[in-house]
Every structure is written in structure tokens, then in C-alpha cells.
Design a protein around this motif. Structure first.
Motif, mmCIF file in Angstrom:
data_model
loop_
_atom_site.group_PDB
_atom_site.id
_atom_site.type_symbol
_atom_site.label_atom_id
_atom_site.label_comp_id
_atom_site.label_asym_id
_atom_site.label_seq_id
_atom_site.Cartn_x
_atom_site.Cartn_y
_atom_site.Cartn_z
ATOM 1 N N THR A 16 0.833 -1.204 0.000
ATOM 2 C CA THR A 16 0.000 0.000 0.000
ATOM 3 C C THR A 16 0.870 1.257 0.000
ATOM 4 O OG1 THR A 16 -1.744 -1.178 1.186
ATOM 5 C CG2 THR A 16 -1.855 1.228 1.213
ATOM 6 N N GLY A 17 1.891 1.254 0.847
ATOM 7 C CA GLY A 17 2.811 2.397 0.891
ATOM 8 C C GLY A 17 3.496 2.618 -0.450
ATOM 9 N N LEU A 18 3.954 1.532 -1.068
ATOM 10 C CA LEU A 18 4.606 1.647 -2.375
ATOM 11 C C LEU A 18 3.646 2.169 -3.438
ATOM 12 C CD1 LEU A 18 6.713 -1.652 -2.461
ATOM 13 C CD2 LEU A 18 7.582 0.689 -2.272
ATOM 14 N N LEU A 19 2.408 1.707 -3.404
ATOM 15 C CA LEU A 19 1.416 2.187 -4.371
ATOM 16 C C LEU A 19 1.073 3.653 -4.145
ATOM 17 C CD1 LEU A 19 -0.925 -0.929 -4.613
ATOM 18 C CD2 LEU A 19 0.455 0.041 -6.463
ATOM 19 N N PHE A 20 1.030 4.089 -2.891
ATOM 20 C CA PHE A 20 0.797 5.502 -2.602
ATOM 21 C C PHE A 20 1.925 6.361 -3.186
ATOM 22 C CE2 PHE A 20 -1.989 5.202 1.503
ATOM 23 C CZ PHE A 20 -3.040 4.731 0.743
ATOM 24 N N VAL A 21 3.170 5.911 -2.978
ATOM 25 C CA VAL A 21 4.320 6.647 -3.509
ATOM 26 C C VAL A 21 4.271 6.660 -5.034
ATOM 27 C CG1 VAL A 21 6.846 6.633 -3.736
ATOM 28 C CG2 VAL A 21 5.786 6.250 -1.498
ATOM 29 N N PHE A 22 3.957 5.510 -5.637
ATOM 30 C CA PHE A 22 3.863 5.432 -7.095
ATOM 31 C C PHE A 22 2.767 6.361 -7.618
ATOM 32 C CE2 PHE A 22 2.254 3.589 -11.062
ATOM 33 C CZ PHE A 22 3.427 3.603 -11.808
ATOM 34 N N ALA A 23 1.630 6.395 -6.922
ATOM 35 C CA ALA A 23 0.524 7.270 -7.332
ATOM 36 C C ALA A 23 0.950 8.735 -7.281
ATOM 37 C CB ALA A 23 -0.696 7.034 -6.448
ATOM 38 N N TYR A 24 1.720 9.104 -6.255
ATOM 39 C CA TYR A 24 2.212 10.476 -6.172
ATOM 40 C C TYR A 24 3.156 10.766 -7.339
ATOM 41 C CZ TYR A 24 4.642 14.645 -4.711
ATOM 42 O OH TYR A 24 5.196 15.900 -4.693
ATOM 43 N N TRP A 25 4.049 9.835 -7.637
ATOM 44 C CA TRP A 25 4.974 10.007 -8.759
ATOM 45 C C TRP A 25 4.210 10.109 -10.079
ATOM 46 C CZ3 TRP A 25 5.740 6.645 -12.896
ATOM 47 C CH2 TRP A 25 6.806 6.976 -13.749
ATOM 48 N N TYR A 26 3.159 9.316 -10.226
ATOM 49 C CA TYR A 26 2.406 9.242 -11.472
ATOM 50 C C TYR A 26 1.489 10.451 -11.672
ATOM 51 C CZ TYR A 26 0.001 6.794 -15.284
ATOM 52 O OH TYR A 26 -0.504 6.428 -16.503
ATOM 53 N N PHE A 27 0.771 10.843 -10.599
ATOM 54 C CA PHE A 27 -0.227 11.909 -10.721
ATOM 55 C C PHE A 27 0.221 13.250 -10.148
ATOM 56 C CE2 PHE A 27 -3.066 8.074 -10.497
ATOM 57 C CZ PHE A 27 -3.535 8.152 -11.790
#
Length: 192
Positions: A16-27
Motif C-alpha cells: 500500500t505504501g509503495l502504491l501511494f508513492v507510485f501514485a504520487y509520482w504518477y499523478f
């Protein structure tokens, strides 16, 4: 035969933490980033619940459903005003038809979850999510049968495959759909 212990909660929390970071990088800090945080939260709850208890609780879906309706029609709309509504209907009907055809092989939670997913993704991306979910579920199911971990007719949670397919569609569905249309549909049209 003793079940193998999988440390589900720390794995899901880390993912979940990794996906949150990825979402920030992506969006970046756009309205869609906040949609992504809500969406990832829902999907991770689904994975834990389905893997632990083989259920996707209505209470969880009912909590997120109005939030996604609100954000899709206010701060983070899709390109078409009809897309969230059509996505929800198509997502629900796709899995409902499988549930009817399989005579209970697909749970009601999966059906309702795909309706909620359709609201977030819209009608085109929910089809991509459906494709990936089925593909991943089939591959893992076949591998499980080949290695003797899954028996034919044995129920297993489909939620994690829905989540994996949905995450792929959410972040990469547009690119994959464009590639598919440009690569295959255009070539097919040229050959006809």
C-alpha cells in the motif's frame, strides 16, 4: 497438510505504501492523486478481506461508493460525464453475468466491487480491468492446478486478481488500450 503462513498484513501494508508513492509520482498533487489514495485503500482492504475470509464486505463498498461518485462528478471528473455511470453498470453486469453463468462460482462481493471499480475507471478502462483480472486469475489458477495447490472446483478468492488487474488498468489502461487500437485494430482494418 498444514497451510503455509503468509505474513499478509505487513506485505499489504508495505505494498500500500509503495502504491501511494507510485501514485504520487504518477499523478503528482493533482485531484486524481487523491482519487488514487482512496482507490488503492479500497483495493488493499479487498485483498486482505478476500484472502482472509473469502468475503468482500458490503459495508466497505458502501463506504467508498458515494465517495467515488462525488469525486468523479466534482474534483476529478472523467472525460465524459457518462463514463463513471456506464463504467459502474458495465462492471457490475460483466461479473453478474459470470455469477449467473457459473451458478454461484463468483461471489456477490466481486460483482458489487466491479461496479464500484467501473465508477472510478469509466467504461473503457473497466473492460481493460476485467480482461486483466480474468487473465491473471486464469494463469494463477492453471499454475495452482499444475503444482497441486488448487483442485478443480475448489473455491479461491478472486478479489486479489481483480485488484491486480484493476491496478494495471488504472495506471496503464489508457496506454494499453491506445496501443491495442493502433497496433491491432488499425492493422486489421488495413488488411480488410
Amino acid at each position: 497438510m498444514q497451510a503455509t503462513y503468509i505474513p499478509l498484513y505487513p506485505i499489504i501494508e508495505g505494498l500500500t505504501g509503495l502504491l501511494f508513492v507510485f501514485a504520487y509520482w504518477y499523478f503528482h498533487l493533482t485531484p486524481e492523486f487523491f482519487v488514487a489514495l482512496l482507490f488503492i485503500s479500497l483495493l488493499m482492504i479487498v485483498v486482505v478481506s478476500d484472502m482472509s475470509y473469502m468475503i468482500i464486505p458490503d459495508q466497505v463498498l458502501l463506504f467508498f461508493f458515494p465517495l467515488f461518485i462525488i469525486v468523479r462528478y466534482t474534483i476529478a471528473p472523467l472525460t465524459s460525464v457518462w463514463s463513471p455511470l456506464l463504467g459502474g453498470i458495465i462492471g457490475f453486469l460483466l461479473l453478474w453475468s459470470i455469477a449467473i453463468a457459473s451458478r454461484g462460482g463468483m461471489g456477490g462481493g466481486d460483482v458489487k466491487l466491479f461496479g464500484v471499480i467501473g465508477i472510478v475507471l469509466g467504461w473503457q478502462q473497466v473492460l481493460v480491468a476485467f480482461f486483466f483480472s480474468c487473465l491473471i486469475g486464469a494463469i494463477i489458477g492453471i499454475i495452482g492446478m499444475l503444482i497441486g495447490k488448487v483442485e478443480k472446483g475448489q473455491p479461491f478468492p478472486f478479489g486479489p486478481f481483480i485488484v491486480t488487474g484493476t491496478i494495471l488498468a488504472y495506471f496503464y489502461g489508457s496506454s494499453l488500450l491506445d496501443w491495442y487500437i493502433n497496433h491491432w485494430i488499425v492493422r486489421l482494418a488495413l488488411y480488410l
